[in-house]
Every structure is written in structure tokens, then in C-alpha cells.
Write a protein that holds these residues in place. Structure first.
Motif, PDB file in Angstrom:
ATOM      1  N   VAL A 114       0.851  -1.193   0.000  1.00 54.21           N
ATOM      2  CA  VAL A 114       0.000   0.000   0.000  1.00 54.21           C
ATOM      3  C   VAL A 114       0.884   1.239   0.000  1.00 54.21           C
ATOM      4  CG1 VAL A 114      -1.923  -1.139   1.174  1.00 54.21           C
ATOM      5  CG2 VAL A 114      -0.173   0.024   2.537  1.00 54.21           C
ATOM      6  N   TYR A 115       0.334   2.321  -0.550  1.00 53.04           N
ATOM      7  CA  TYR A 115       1.035   3.606  -0.542  1.00 53.04           C
ATOM      8  C   TYR A 115       0.161   4.653   0.125  1.00 53.04           C
ATOM      9  CZ  TYR A 115       3.855   7.588  -1.908  1.00 53.04           C
ATOM     10  OH  TYR A 115       4.650   8.715  -1.873  1.00 53.04           O
ATOM     11  N   GLU A 116       0.618   5.133   1.267  1.00 54.32           N
ATOM     12  CA  GLU A 116       0.004   6.251   1.977  1.00 54.32           C
ATOM     13  C   GLU A 116      -1.508   6.142   2.148  1.00 54.32           C
ATOM     14  OE1 GLU A 116       3.312   9.764   1.468  1.00 54.32           O
ATOM     15  OE2 GLU A 116       1.387  10.020   0.442  1.00 54.32           O
ATOM     16  N   VAL A 117      -1.943   5.108   2.858  1.00 51.95           N
ATOM     17  CA  VAL A 117      -3.349   5.055   3.258  1.00 51.95           C
ATOM     18  C   VAL A 117      -3.565   6.172   4.291  1.00 51.95           C
ATOM     19  CG1 VAL A 117      -5.178   3.619   4.196  1.00 51.95           C
ATOM     20  CG2 VAL A 117      -3.300   2.564   2.925  1.00 51.95           C
ATOM     21  N   PRO A 118      -4.492   7.103   4.042  1.00 48.93           N
ATOM     22  CA  PRO A 118      -4.566   8.321   4.868  1.00 48.93           C
ATOM     23  C   PRO A 118      -5.332   8.158   6.179  1.00 48.93           C
ATOM     24  CG  PRO A 118      -6.152   8.476   3.100  1.00 48.93           C
ATOM     25  CD  PRO A 118      -5.387   7.187   2.866  1.00 48.93           C
ATOM     26  N   TYR A 119      -4.939   7.173   7.001  1.00 49.44           N
ATOM     27  CA  TYR A 119      -5.526   7.065   8.331  1.00 49.44           C
ATOM     28  C   TYR A 119      -5.109   8.282   9.146  1.00 49.44           C
ATOM     29  CZ  TYR A 119      -6.442   2.184   7.103  1.00 49.44           C
ATOM     30  OH  TYR A 119      -6.877   1.032   6.495  1.00 49.44           O
ATOM     31  N   VAL A 205      -0.548 -12.225   5.445  1.00 48.27           N
ATOM     32  CA  VAL A 205       0.430 -12.194   4.354  1.00 48.27           C
ATOM     33  C   VAL A 205       1.412 -11.040   4.565  1.00 48.27           C
ATOM     34  CG1 VAL A 205      -1.195 -13.226   2.733  1.00 48.27           C
ATOM     35  CG2 VAL A 205      -1.016 -10.730   2.887  1.00 48.27           C
ATOM     36  N   PRO A 206       2.583 -11.099   3.934  1.00 46.16           N
ATOM     37  CA  PRO A 206       3.522  -9.980   4.026  1.00 46.16           C
ATOM     38  C   PRO A 206       2.930  -8.707   3.430  1.00 46.16           C
ATOM     39  CG  PRO A 206       4.619 -11.951   3.202  1.00 46.16           C
ATOM     40  CD  PRO A 206       3.160 -12.241   3.182  1.00 46.16           C
ATOM     41  N   VAL A 207       3.157  -7.589   4.111  1.00 50.58           N
ATOM     42  CA  VAL A 207       2.627  -6.295   3.675  1.00 50.58           C
ATOM     43  C   VAL A 207       3.769  -5.276   3.633  1.00 50.58           C
ATOM     44  CG1 VAL A 207       1.104  -4.358   4.265  1.00 50.58           C
ATOM     45  CG2 VAL A 207       0.323  -6.716   4.613  1.00 50.58           C
ATOM     46  N   LEU A 208       3.874  -4.587   2.512  1.00 49.81           N
ATOM     47  CA  LEU A 208       4.805  -3.479   2.371  1.00 49.81           C
ATOM     48  C   LEU A 208       4.009  -2.181   2.420  1.00 49.81           C
ATOM     49  CD1 LEU A 208       7.613  -2.259   1.660  1.00 49.81           C
ATOM     50  CD2 LEU A 208       6.957  -2.494  -0.760  1.00 49.81           C
ATOM     51  N   SER A 209       4.360  -1.303   3.358  1.00 47.36           N
ATOM     52  CA  SER A 209       3.692  -0.015   3.489  1.00 47.36           C
ATOM     53  C   SER A 209       4.700   1.075   3.140  1.00 47.36           C
ATOM     54  CB  SER A 209       3.167   0.180   4.919  1.00 47.36           C
ATOM     55  OG  SER A 209       2.489   1.407   5.050  1.00 47.36           O
ATOM     56  N   VAL A 210       4.359   1.881   2.133  1.00 45.75           N
ATOM     57  CA  VAL A 210       5.297   2.857   1.582  1.00 45.75           C
ATOM     58  C   VAL A 210       4.747   4.272   1.768  1.00 45.75           C
ATOM     59  CG1 VAL A 210       6.664   3.496  -0.434  1.00 45.75           C
ATOM     60  CG2 VAL A 210       5.904   1.128  -0.150  1.00 45.75           C
ATOM     61  N   ALA A 211       5.648   5.206   2.053  1.00 44.80           N
ATOM     62  CA  ALA A 211       5.269   6.613   2.168  1.00 44.80           C
ATOM     63  C   ALA A 211       6.291   7.480   1.456  1.00 44.80           C
ATOM     64  CB  ALA A 211       5.164   7.029   3.633  1.00 44.80           C
TER      65      ALA A 211
END
Length: 260
Positions: A114-119, A205-211
Motif C-alpha cells: 500500500v502507498y500512503e493510506v490516509p488514516y 500475508v507480508p505487507v509493504l507499506s510505503v510513504a
């Protein structure tokens, strides 16, 4: 979009596939169609089989009421089946929230990014702002005021008032009004606007979080906390990038992650 598949509730979904390698379904955010993800798909196509699609209520896809987030998860399941039954997922902004909900709910996916989920946990007044936006958005859409709904969203993103009014006079405004009802979909996907910690903790599952390094601090913090909350999370920062991330910068990072 040159291909079609049908979701569980009968909604037609338009999609297209490019490239070869491990399959990745790209999920767009608010006010976007599958075409918005095409430059990133092109950048991935040398190492991945990239799938872009119009989310329900946009572009070439249908929209069967009543809307529920679970229907969009079923859309991803239908797309996964249509492209061979083995896929990873990537989502940008609120599309990332949909990806996280999908894998938390048990959708079969090899990996997710995911890229920048705005929580908005670390944005001052974030929860209250989301509540006001939700009420005003639903009222505007119920009254058929699509232009006002688009304005509400643009203000939520922080766009300056003069730029909003300039956009209203531009040729692209008609297209923005056309997808305005889908703003309610993205709002539903974001829930109360805060990080759904229990749901994220259930992701298997593996998750990559990018900002982006040039994005607001609250957005980078939210991205980092996604990676810290999921059991198999990784956090990356792309220096100099904003919420409008450049495909040539993001693409290689995603390709490396999905090719593992």
C-alpha cells in the motif's frame, strides 16, 4: 479496458493486463479509474504481470446498489479468479485501505503493498474532520449535487480554494463529477478514518507499506504504523516523493517486493 469479468453480485468489471511475471492487481484511490494506474502498470510490466481495473461505479465497470465494502472485496476475488487465481495486491491511498481490508477478510493474495493510506490518527482533529466530511458528502450526493461532493473531497485533501474553483472551470470537471458517487465508496472503505488495528493484526500475508519523504508527517506515521501493526510488515520511505508518487520511483520498489 479490453477485458470484462463479473463479480459475485452480477456487477461487470472492466480490466486489462500488461506484462509478464508474478500477477499484481493495482487498486486506485478516490476520484480515480484504472487508467490512473496505467503508468505504474507500465513501469511494472518488465517484471510483473500488472492488472488495472475500474472499481465499481467508475469508467467501464458497473455499480450494483446497495454499496458495501464487502462487494469491493468480492470484486477483487473475481478479478483474481479471472487472471489465474494467484495474485498479489497493491493499493494507493483509500485503494490501499481496500487492499488491507481484503487480505484481512481472508481474500487469497500472495502479498500486499500500500502507498500512503490516509488514516488520520495523527492528524489534529482527524476523526472529527472525517465525521463532518462523511455527513456533508452523503447529503450532497443524496441531493444530486455532484459538483459540491467533488469540492468537499478536494478540500479534504487540502487543495487551495482558488485551485478548486479553477478546477470547476476546467474541461476535466465533467469527468470528476461523473465519478463523484464513488466518493461514498471510498469513504466507506476508510471507515471512521482511523487505523483499524484489530483488522490489520489479522492479516496473514507480508505487507509493504510505503510513504513519501516529502509527504506530511502524519501520513508517514500512519504508513509506518500499518507496517508495525500487521504481523509481517515492512515500511519504506521514498525520499522526495509526495502523495502523488512518481511511477518510476515506486515501480522498482514494488517489483522487487512482489518478485520475492
Amino acid at each position: 479496458m479490453d477485458k470484462k469479468t463479473t463479480s459475485r453480485d452480477g456487477t461487470s468489471l472492466a480490466y486489462e493486463v500488461t506484462g509478464r511475471g508474478p500477477t499484481v492487481i493495482l487498486v486506485s484511490g478516490a476520484m480515480s479509474t484504472g487508467g490512473t494506474m496505467a503508468p505504474l502498470a507500465h513501469r511494472l510490466s518488465g517484471r510483473c504481470r500488472a492488472v488495472v481495473y475500474d472499481r465499481r461505479g467508475r469508467g467501464g465497470s458497473g455499480d450494483t446498489p446497495p454499496y458495501e465494502v464487502a462487494r469491493e472485496v468480492e470484486d477483487l476475488a473475481a478479478l483474481t479468479d479471472a487472471v489465474g487465481g494467484d495474485a498479489a495486491l497493491f493499493g494507493v491511498s483509500s485503494g490501499g485501505a481496500l487492499v488491507l481490508e481484503a487480505v484481512a477478510s481472508g481474500l487469497a493474495a500472495r502479498r500486499a503493498a500500500v502507498y500512503e493510506v490516509p488514516y488520520a490518527d495523527h492528524l489534529e482533529g482527524g476523526a472529527a474532520r472525517e465525521a463532518v466530511y462523511k455527513e456533508r458528502l452523503n447529503t450532497a450526493l443524496a441531493q444530486g449535487r455532484r459538483g459540491d461532493a467533488v469540492e468537499l473531497f478536494l478540500r479534504l485533501t487540502g487543495l487551495a480554494e482558488e485551485m478548486i474553483q479553477g478546477a470547476r472551470q476546467s474541461p476535466m470537471w465533467a469527468g470528476m463529477e461523473a465519478v463523484a458517487p464513488s466518493l461514498a465508496h471510498d469513504d466507506a472503505v476508510m471507515g471512521d478514518g482511523l487505523l483499524p488495528r484489530a483488522r490489520l493484526a489479522a492479516i496473514p500475508v507480508p505487507v509493504l507499506s510505503v510513504a513519501g519523504g516529502a509527504s506530511p508527517e502524519w501520513m508517514r506515521t500512519a504508513s509506518r504504523e500499518i507496517a508495525e501493526t500487521v504481523p509481517q510488515g515492512t515500511y519504506r520511505v521514498l525520499e522526495g516523493q509526495t502523495h502523488m508518487v512518481e511511477p518510476d520511483v515506486l515501480g522498482p520498489v514494488l517489483a522487487e517486493f512482489f518478485a520475492r
